[in-house]
Scaffold this motif. Structure first.
Motif, PDB file in Angstrom:
ATOM      1  N   ASP A 126      28.995  16.638  -0.558  1.00 30.70           N
ATOM      2  CA  ASP A 126      28.274  17.849  -0.162  1.00 30.70           C
ATOM      3  C   ASP A 126      27.483  18.438  -1.325  1.00 30.70           C
ATOM      4  O   ASP A 126      26.388  18.968  -1.127  1.00 30.70           O
ATOM      5  CB  ASP A 126      29.255  18.888   0.382  1.00 30.70           C
ATOM      6  N   GLN A 127      28.053  18.368  -2.540  1.00 30.52           N
ATOM      7  CA  GLN A 127      27.330  18.898  -3.707  1.00 30.52           C
ATOM      8  C   GLN A 127      26.044  18.120  -3.941  1.00 30.52           C
ATOM      9  O   GLN A 127      25.000  18.688  -4.281  1.00 30.52           O
ATOM     10  CB  GLN A 127      28.208  18.817  -4.967  1.00 30.52           C
ATOM     11  N   ILE A 128      26.096  16.816  -3.764  1.00 32.23           N
ATOM     12  CA  ILE A 128      24.929  15.967  -4.022  1.00 32.23           C
ATOM     13  C   ILE A 128      23.839  16.211  -2.992  1.00 32.23           C
ATOM     14  O   ILE A 128      22.669  16.421  -3.334  1.00 32.23           O
ATOM     15  CB  ILE A 128      25.341  14.481  -4.025  1.00 32.23           C
ATOM     16  N   ILE A 129      24.208  16.216  -1.719  1.00 30.29           N
ATOM     17  CA  ILE A 129      23.173  16.325  -0.684  1.00 30.29           C
ATOM     18  C   ILE A 129      22.641  17.753  -0.559  1.00 30.29           C
ATOM     19  O   ILE A 129      21.473  17.947  -0.200  1.00 30.29           O
ATOM     20  CB  ILE A 129      23.672  15.800   0.674  1.00 30.29           C
ATOM     21  N   SER A 130      23.477  18.744  -0.877  1.00 29.77           N
ATOM     22  CA  SER A 130      22.996  20.122  -0.777  1.00 29.77           C
ATOM     23  C   SER A 130      22.012  20.462  -1.886  1.00 29.77           C
ATOM     24  O   SER A 130      21.282  21.463  -1.797  1.00 29.77           O
ATOM     25  CB  SER A 130      24.172  21.103  -0.807  1.00 29.77           C
ATOM     26  N   ALA A 131      21.964  19.628  -2.933  1.00 30.79           N
ATOM     27  CA  ALA A 131      21.010  19.858  -4.019  1.00 30.79           C
ATOM     28  C   ALA A 131      19.575  19.527  -3.603  1.00 30.79           C
ATOM     29  O   ALA A 131      18.624  19.914  -4.295  1.00 30.79           O
ATOM     30  CB  ALA A 131      21.400  19.025  -5.242  1.00 30.79           C
ATOM     31  N   VAL A 132      19.410  18.810  -2.498  1.00 29.09           N
ATOM     32  CA  VAL A 132      18.063  18.535  -1.991  1.00 29.09           C
ATOM     33  C   VAL A 132      17.499  19.835  -1.419  1.00 29.09           C
ATOM     34  O   VAL A 132      18.105  20.438  -0.530  1.00 29.09           O
ATOM     35  CB  VAL A 132      18.094  17.446  -0.898  1.00 29.09           C
ATOM     36  N   PRO A 133      16.367  20.308  -1.921  1.00 30.37           N
ATOM     37  CA  PRO A 133      15.847  21.607  -1.480  1.00 30.37           C
ATOM     38  C   PRO A 133      15.392  21.588  -0.028  1.00 30.37           C
ATOM     39  O   PRO A 133      15.148  20.522   0.553  1.00 30.37           O
ATOM     40  CB  PRO A 133      14.669  21.858  -2.428  1.00 30.37           C
ATOM     41  N   GLU A 134      15.247  22.764   0.546  1.00 35.32           N
ATOM     42  CA  GLU A 134      14.782  22.878   1.926  1.00 35.32           C
ATOM     43  C   GLU A 134      13.261  22.919   2.008  1.00 35.32           C
ATOM     44  O   GLU A 134      12.691  22.644   3.068  1.00 35.32           O
ATOM     45  CB  GLU A 134      15.363  24.137   2.573  1.00 35.32           C
ATOM     46  N   ARG A 135      12.611  23.233   0.896  1.00 34.21           N
ATOM     47  CA  ARG A 135      11.147  23.301   0.853  1.00 34.21           C
ATOM     48  C   ARG A 135      10.654  22.483  -0.335  1.00 34.21           C
ATOM     49  O   ARG A 135      11.233  22.547  -1.421  1.00 34.21           O
ATOM     50  CB  ARG A 135      10.659  24.743   0.733  1.00 34.21           C
ATOM     51  N   MET A 136       9.590  21.708  -0.122  1.00 36.79           N
ATOM     52  CA  MET A 136       9.032  20.874  -1.175  1.00 36.79           C
ATOM     53  C   MET A 136       7.523  20.753  -0.996  1.00 36.79           C
ATOM     54  O   MET A 136       6.985  21.045   0.090  1.00 36.79           O
ATOM     55  CB  MET A 136       9.657  19.462  -1.137  1.00 36.79           C
ATOM     56  N   GLU A 137       6.861  20.297  -2.049  1.00 39.44           N
ATOM     57  CA  GLU A 137       5.444  19.962  -1.930  1.00 39.44           C
ATOM     58  C   GLU A 137       5.309  18.808  -0.942  1.00 39.44           C
ATOM     59  O   GLU A 137       6.048  17.822  -1.018  1.00 39.44           O
ATOM     60  CB  GLU A 137       4.873  19.561  -3.288  1.00 39.44           C
ATOM     61  N   GLN A 138       4.342  18.924  -0.026  1.00 40.52           N
ATOM     62  CA  GLN A 138       4.152  17.875   0.968  1.00 40.52           C
ATOM     63  C   GLN A 138       2.669  17.658   1.234  1.00 40.52           C
ATOM     64  O   GLN A 138       1.841  18.546   1.030  1.00 40.52           O
ATOM     65  CB  GLN A 138       4.840  18.240   2.291  1.00 40.52           C
ATOM     66  N   VAL A 139       2.370  16.454   1.707  1.00 32.19           N
ATOM     67  CA  VAL A 139       1.013  16.149   2.150  1.00 32.19           C
ATOM     68  C   VAL A 139       1.068  15.646   3.591  1.00 32.19           C
ATOM     69  O   VAL A 139       2.072  15.090   4.028  1.00 32.19           O
ATOM     70  CB  VAL A 139       0.324  15.089   1.255  1.00 32.19           C
ATOM     71  N   HIS A 140      -0.023  15.874   4.287  1.00 37.33           N
ATOM     72  CA  HIS A 140      -0.212  15.330   5.634  1.00 37.33           C
ATOM     73  C   HIS A 140      -1.334  14.311   5.514  1.00 37.33           C
ATOM     74  O   HIS A 140      -2.448  14.654   5.104  1.00 37.33           O
ATOM     75  CB  HIS A 140      -0.585  16.451   6.609  1.00 37.33           C
ATOM     76  N   ALA A 141      -1.024  13.057   5.829  1.00 32.29           N
ATOM     77  CA  ALA A 141      -1.994  11.988   5.590  1.00 32.29           C
ATOM     78  C   ALA A 141      -2.038  11.015   6.755  1.00 32.29           C
ATOM     79  O   ALA A 141      -1.142  10.979   7.598  1.00 32.29           O
ATOM     80  CB  ALA A 141      -1.644  11.237   4.303  1.00 32.29           C
ATOM     81  N   ARG A 142      -3.121  10.253   6.781  1.00 30.62           N
ATOM     82  CA  ARG A 142      -3.224   9.135   7.724  1.00 30.62           C
ATOM     83  C   ARG A 142      -3.595   7.894   6.929  1.00 30.62           C
ATOM     84  O   ARG A 142      -4.126   7.990   5.814  1.00 30.62           O
ATOM     85  CB  ARG A 142      -4.234   9.415   8.831  1.00 30.62           C
ATOM     86  N   GLN A 143      -3.306   6.729   7.499  1.00 35.98           N
ATOM     87  CA  GLN A 143      -3.609   5.492   6.790  1.00 35.98           C
ATOM     88  C   GLN A 143      -4.263   4.471   7.716  1.00 35.98           C
ATOM     89  O   GLN A 143      -4.150   4.537   8.942  1.00 35.98           O
ATOM     90  CB  GLN A 143      -2.334   4.880   6.199  1.00 35.98           C
ATOM     91  N   ILE A 144      -4.928   3.536   7.082  1.00 40.26           N
ATOM     92  CA  ILE A 144      -5.379   2.299   7.741  1.00 40.26           C
ATOM     93  C   ILE A 144      -4.645   1.172   7.034  1.00 40.26           C
ATOM     94  O   ILE A 144      -4.686   1.069   5.807  1.00 40.26           O
ATOM     95  CB  ILE A 144      -6.900   2.107   7.609  1.00 40.26           C
ATOM     96  N   ARG A 145      -3.956   0.342   7.807  1.00 36.77           N
ATOM     97  CA  ARG A 145      -3.201  -0.763   7.202  1.00 36.77           C
ATOM     98  C   ARG A 145      -3.563  -2.062   7.908  1.00 36.77           C
ATOM     99  O   ARG A 145      -3.540  -2.138   9.134  1.00 36.77           O
ATOM    100  CB  ARG A 145      -1.694  -0.537   7.306  1.00 36.77           C
ATOM    101  N   VAL A 146      -3.893  -3.074   7.121  1.00 40.20           N
ATOM    102  CA  VAL A 146      -4.211  -4.402   7.645  1.00 40.20           C
ATOM    103  C   VAL A 146      -3.521  -5.457   6.783  1.00 40.20           C
ATOM    104  O   VAL A 146      -2.984  -5.142   5.716  1.00 40.20           O
ATOM    105  CB  VAL A 146      -5.740  -4.657   7.654  1.00 40.20           C
ATOM    106  N   ARG A 147      -3.536  -6.682   7.234  1.00 37.68           N
ATOM    107  CA  ARG A 147      -2.842  -7.752   6.508  1.00 37.68           C
ATOM    108  C   ARG A 147      -3.729  -8.446   5.478  1.00 37.68           C
ATOM    109  O   ARG A 147      -3.232  -8.987   4.489  1.00 37.68           O
ATOM    110  CB  ARG A 147      -2.313  -8.794   7.502  1.00 37.68           C
ATOM    111  N   GLU A 148      -5.039  -8.480   5.705  1.00 39.02           N
ATOM    112  CA  GLU A 148      -5.932  -9.244   4.841  1.00 39.02           C
ATOM    113  C   GLU A 148      -6.719  -8.333   3.898  1.00 39.02           C
ATOM    114  O   GLU A 148      -7.260  -7.296   4.308  1.00 39.02           O
ATOM    115  CB  GLU A 148      -6.919 -10.059   5.683  1.00 39.02           C
ATOM    116  N   GLU A 149      -6.794  -8.740   2.644  1.00 35.63           N
ATOM    117  CA  GLU A 149      -7.550  -7.964   1.662  1.00 35.63           C
ATOM    118  C   GLU A 149      -9.031  -7.912   2.015  1.00 35.63           C
ATOM    119  O   GLU A 149      -9.686  -6.872   1.849  1.00 35.63           O
ATOM    120  CB  GLU A 149      -7.371  -8.566   0.269  1.00 35.63           C
ATOM    121  N   GLU A 150      -9.547  -9.005   2.520  1.00 34.66           N
ATOM    122  CA  GLU A 150     -10.967  -9.039   2.880  1.00 34.66           C
ATOM    123  C   GLU A 150     -11.275  -7.996   3.955  1.00 34.66           C
ATOM    124  O   GLU A 150     -12.323  -7.329   3.904  1.00 34.66           O
ATOM    125  CB  GLU A 150     -11.333 -10.438   3.392  1.00 34.66           C
TER     126      GLU A 150
END
Length: 260
Positions: free
Chosen positions: A131-155
């Protein structure tokens, strides 16, 4: 059962068969066998298929982790009084359906008398430290909202990057490669995404900016940050993931330096 749980916890004065010793802390063979029997019964009930070796490794690993957590609790000054152990035993008795059911459960897994008290004592110490370890994780943090494009080939990703540089809308292109979510990753803090390269790139961007090509184990990515906040409340699901990671990291560090 009441007489057993009120007995003060004392290490056995005579040598006992051990499953392991963790930094000088005993993991008794009785506790190991009881845990193994519980896992075997649970696997059978839930239809989970594991080899005997997998079951043994899983149980021993969990008991080693418990010993590390319990030792840290004591080192941190946590004192467990026997009233807490008795309370936990009473709760277990209630959960199982009464004193007779508890006695049958103890007999089934060989946890009568001192063994039962010892397991409860160790478990309560470990639970406190966890409980001591997991409660140390804060309730608020810096966050980003992002989207991605992911493909298998570099080309392919290079062609997409060229289209974006020519004026194509990132959201429109992302929807072509991920019609379900449009590549939306949602809000996330550091330490959450499965691909750390993608996460690192996202946190280096401001809202509206697009990354260069990102190479990961699952393909090639482009990331666009939609929004970012210096302090945003974590969702319960995200915080749980971070807590699990924090616990795993702590245990990995302890195991690396432990004498087992």
């Amino acid at each position: 059962a009441a007489d057993v749980t009120n007995t003060p916890f004392q290490p056995s004065p005579t040598p006992r068969p051990l499953a392991a010793r963790v930094n000088g802390r005993d993991v008794s063979l009785a506790a190991y066998q009881a845990s193994l029997n519980m896992l075997t019964a649970a696997d059978a009930e839930q239809g989970i298929t594991r080899t005997e070796e997998e079951q043994r490794e899983l149980v021993l690993g969990e008991l080693i982790d418990r010993a590390l957590l319990a030792a840290a609790a004591e080192a941190g000054g946590y004192t467990l009084d026997e009233a807490a152990v008795s309370e936990r035993a009473s709760q277990l008795e209630t959960d199982l359906g009464g004193a007779d059911a508890l006695a049958a459960w103890q007999a089934q897994y060989g946890l009568n008398g001192e063994r039962f008290v010892e397991v409860l004592h160790e478990s309560e110490l470990a639970a406190w430290q966890r409980d001591q370890i997991i409660s140390a994780v804060p309730e608020r943090m810096e966050q980003v909202h992002a989207r991605q494009i992911r493909v298998r080939e570099e080309e392919t990703i290079q062609d997409i990057l060229g289209n974006l540089n020519s004026g194509a809308e990132f959201a429109t292109v992302a929807r072509q490669y991920d019609p379900t979510t449009g590549g939306d990753l949602g809000w996330f803090p550091r330490g959450y995404l499965l691909q750390p390269e993608v996460e690192e790139a996202a946190f280096a961007l401001q809202a509206g900016e697009v990354s260069g090509m990102i190479d990961s184990q699952v393909g090639y990515h482009l990331v666009q940050v939609i929004e970012r906040e210096a302090e945003r409340e974590l969702t319960p699901e995200v915080r749980t993931v971070l807590q699990q990671k924090a616990l795993s990291t702590w245990l990995d560090g302890q195991r690396a330096s432990a004498q087992i």
